[in-house]
Design an enzyme around this catalytic site. Structure first.
Site, PDB file in Angstrom:
ATOM      1  N   HIS A   1     -14.806   3.553  10.146  1.00  0.00           N
ATOM      2  CA  HIS A   1     -14.262   4.196   8.901  1.00  0.00           C
ATOM      3  C   HIS A   1     -15.221   4.499   7.909  1.00  0.00           C
ATOM      4  O   HIS A   1     -15.020   5.463   6.939  1.00  0.00           O
ATOM      5  CB  HIS A   1     -13.240   3.097   8.144  1.00  0.00           C
TER       6      HIS A   1
ATOM      7  N   ASP B   1     -16.075  -1.489  10.340  1.00  0.00           N
ATOM      8  CA  ASP B   1     -15.883  -1.390  12.087  1.00  0.00           C
ATOM      9  C   ASP B   1     -16.830  -0.414  12.334  1.00  0.00           C
ATOM     10  O   ASP B   1     -16.721  -0.329  13.566  1.00  0.00           O
ATOM     11  CB  ASP B   1     -14.341  -1.268  12.128  1.00  0.00           C
ATOM     12  N   GLY B   2     -17.236   0.259  11.778  1.00  0.00           N
ATOM     13  CA  GLY B   2     -18.385   1.244  12.438  1.00  0.00           C
ATOM     14  C   GLY B   2     -17.596   2.832  12.381  1.00  0.00           C
ATOM     15  O   GLY B   2     -18.298   3.506  13.144  1.00  0.00           O
TER      16      GLY B   2
ATOM     17  N   GLU C   1       0.892  -1.163   0.172  1.00  0.00           N
ATOM     18  CA  GLU C   1       0.196   0.027   0.092  1.00  0.00           C
ATOM     19  C   GLU C   1       0.958   1.203  -0.034  1.00  0.00           C
ATOM     20  O   GLU C   1       1.398   1.820   0.933  1.00  0.00           O
ATOM     21  CB  GLU C   1      -1.004   0.156   1.349  1.00  0.00           C
TER      22      GLU C   1
ATOM     23  N   LEU D   1      -7.850   8.500  11.801  1.00  0.00           N
ATOM     24  CA  LEU D   1      -7.715   6.884  11.768  1.00  0.00           C
ATOM     25  C   LEU D   1      -6.419   6.628  11.465  1.00  0.00           C
ATOM     26  O   LEU D   1      -5.739   7.063  10.359  1.00  0.00           O
ATOM     27  CB  LEU D   1      -8.786   6.632  11.164  1.00  0.00           C
TER      28      LEU D   1
ATOM     29  N   GLY E   1      -5.492   2.900  10.636  1.00  0.00           N
ATOM     30  CA  GLY E   1      -5.691   1.425  10.324  1.00  0.00           C
ATOM     31  C   GLY E   1      -6.855   1.216  11.370  1.00  0.00           C
ATOM     32  O   GLY E   1      -7.595   2.071  11.843  1.00  0.00           O
TER      33      GLY E   1
ATOM     34  N   ASP F   1      -8.029  -4.105   7.705  1.00  0.00           N
ATOM     35  CA  ASP F   1      -6.986  -3.038   7.713  1.00  0.00           C
ATOM     36  C   ASP F   1      -6.238  -2.877   9.059  1.00  0.00           C
ATOM     37  O   ASP F   1      -6.066  -1.819   9.823  1.00  0.00           O
ATOM     38  CB  ASP F   1      -7.499  -1.687   7.503  1.00  0.00           C
TER      39      ASP F   1
ATOM     40  N   ASN G   1     -12.456   5.856   1.886  1.00  0.00           N
ATOM     41  CA  ASN G   1     -11.591   6.361   2.742  1.00  0.00           C
ATOM     42  C   ASN G   1     -10.271   6.861   1.760  1.00  0.00           C
ATOM     43  O   ASN G   1      -9.956   6.049   0.997  1.00  0.00           O
ATOM     44  CB  ASN G   1     -11.115   5.245   3.730  1.00  0.00           C
TER      45      ASN G   1
ATOM     46  N   HIS H   1      -5.713   5.783  -1.763  1.00  0.00           N
ATOM     47  CA  HIS H   1      -5.056   7.285  -1.630  1.00  0.00           C
ATOM     48  C   HIS H   1      -4.959   8.104  -2.735  1.00  0.00           C
ATOM     49  O   HIS H   1      -3.620   8.315  -3.021  1.00  0.00           O
ATOM     50  CB  HIS H   1      -3.657   7.059  -0.810  1.00  0.00           C
TER      51      HIS H   1
END
Length: 390
Positions: free
Chosen positions: A257, A254-255, A137, A312, A314, A279, A225, A201
């Site tokens: 991101h 995950d609630g 990444e 954030l 990760g 992630d 993201n 990104h």
């Protein structure tokens, strides 16, 4: 997870079997395994459960595949790019039901990513269970969308990079790039060599994503993201991905991101192309609650990994938690969530004939669950692992 015993079972009885293909499970099936492969799937009998070398589970699915995991078990791939570290990360990931993973090496100076490629090549050669390939990444990202990546290490890909990436022998190689910043011809060269290129990104326009897809772009890293968003007259990366008929996308459920409504939109728009990814960082299945990344302190609080500004860094979520989150928030049913953890990521890697589904001839990778959707066991290439206590 630790191995149940040196003699792993060669027969698995599933009270409910989700094969990664059908919309409904089938009941009472026996999975026969030999030499790390599934040799047969047939209706189970009462006698099957009583015979030796047989284990029974309430629910069996294809082994979960995580396309993006940075660390687990107090081990971060960027900090320890070697085969031993990959073994610890894979063990931590198995606690959350992951059978196969692409350990993810994020942006680092120069050609540090070569150490990650070498580590994965060694791990695969040594037979470290579950290492399917590598996800790089960066560092070929956009300075306008660095996220938590070190902006000073972000750069443009060059000829030496292309030589290194197109000759890597590290299994499935997934490379996240900002396609708008690639030199002409670079994307086509990468994809023609078998590299699975994702956009991430990135500040690309929808037209730039469409063009990249025509040159072999396969998917998008952590949808919504660190990318251009959809507006009325410019769809951006998000809109281009939702509108595409071929692009895959990872999504972090995950609630933190992504809003659940956006996850619901993506699930409905691209049910066969959306992939659950964690992630996850080193805190997953570990004891540590903080670490430094590029000299920046990262802390785990209330399930969120952030820097001091609240950005954030990760995630702290496992694959089974991601799957349960999809159900708890009414996003989809269990069969669809299983596909997003199995068949979809396998197809994103071009490995649908090997992993991600349960059928004879495929690698024997299973995620076995309890009625409460807790992980009861994970099989990787015929070797069954049981949850660690605690």
């Amino acid at each position: 997870m630790s191995s149940i015993d040196p003699q792993s079972p060669t027969r698995i009885v599933a009270n409910r079997l989700y094969d990664g293909i059908a919309d409904e499970p089938v009941r009472d099936r026996l999975i026969e395994i030999a030499d790390g492969r599934i040799t047969a799937i047939r209706p189970a009998t009462a006698q099957d459960a009583r015979e030796g070398a047989t284990r029974e589970f309430d629910m069996v699915a294809p082994g979960f595949i995580d396309l993006q995991i940075n660390g687990a078990g107090d081990t971060q791939f960027n900090f320890n790019p070697d085969a031993q570290a990959l073994g610890r990360i894979a063990q931590g990931a198995r606690q959350g039901g992951t059978a196969y993973l692409l350990p993810t090496f994020i942006t680092a100076p120069g050609r540090d990513y070569a150490r990650a490629i070498s580590a994965v090549e060694t791990a695969i050669a040594q037979g470290v269970p579950g290492i399917l390939g590598v996800h790089l990444e960066g560092p070929f990202l956009s300075q306008r969308r660095p996220g938590i990546h070190d902006p000073s290490a972000i750069r443009t890909i060059d000829a030496e990079d292309l030589d290194a990436l197109t000759t890597a022998q590290a299994g499935a190689v997934l490379l996240t790039v900002a396609p708008e910043d690639l030199p002409e011809g670079a994307l086509a060269r990468l994809t023609s060599a078998g590299v699975r290129v994702f956009a991430g990104h990135t500040e690309a326009t929808a037209d730039q994503i469409d063009q990249a897809e025509s040159e072999g772009l396969v998917g998008v890293t952590h949808l919504f993201n660190a990318m251009s968003q959809m507006t009325g007259r410019e769809p951006g990366v998000v809109g281009a991905t939702l509108a595409s008929r071929g692009l895959f996308a990872g999504i972090i459920a995950d609630g933190h991101h992504v809003d659940w409504r956006n996850i619901a939109i993506a699930t409905r728009a691209m049910p066969d192309r959306l992939c659950l990814v964690t992630d996850a960082m080193l805190t997953l299945a570990g004891q540590e609650t903080g670490f430094e990344l590029h000299g920046v302190a990262i802390q785990l609080r209330d399930g969120r990994l952030t820097n001091s500004e609240g950005r954030l860094a990760g995630a702290h979520v496992s694959m089974i938690e991601s799957l349960r989150n999809m159900l708890d928030n009414g996003i989809c049913d269990l069969a669809q969530a299983v596909k997003m953890a199995t068949a979809n990521p396998a197809r994103a890697l071009g490995l649908e004939g090997e992993v991600g589904v349960l059928r004879p001839g495929c690698r024997a990778a299973l995620t076995c669950l309890s009625p409460e959707l807790d992980v009861a066991g994970v099989m990787v290439d015929g070797q069954l692992f049981a949850p660690l206590p605690g």
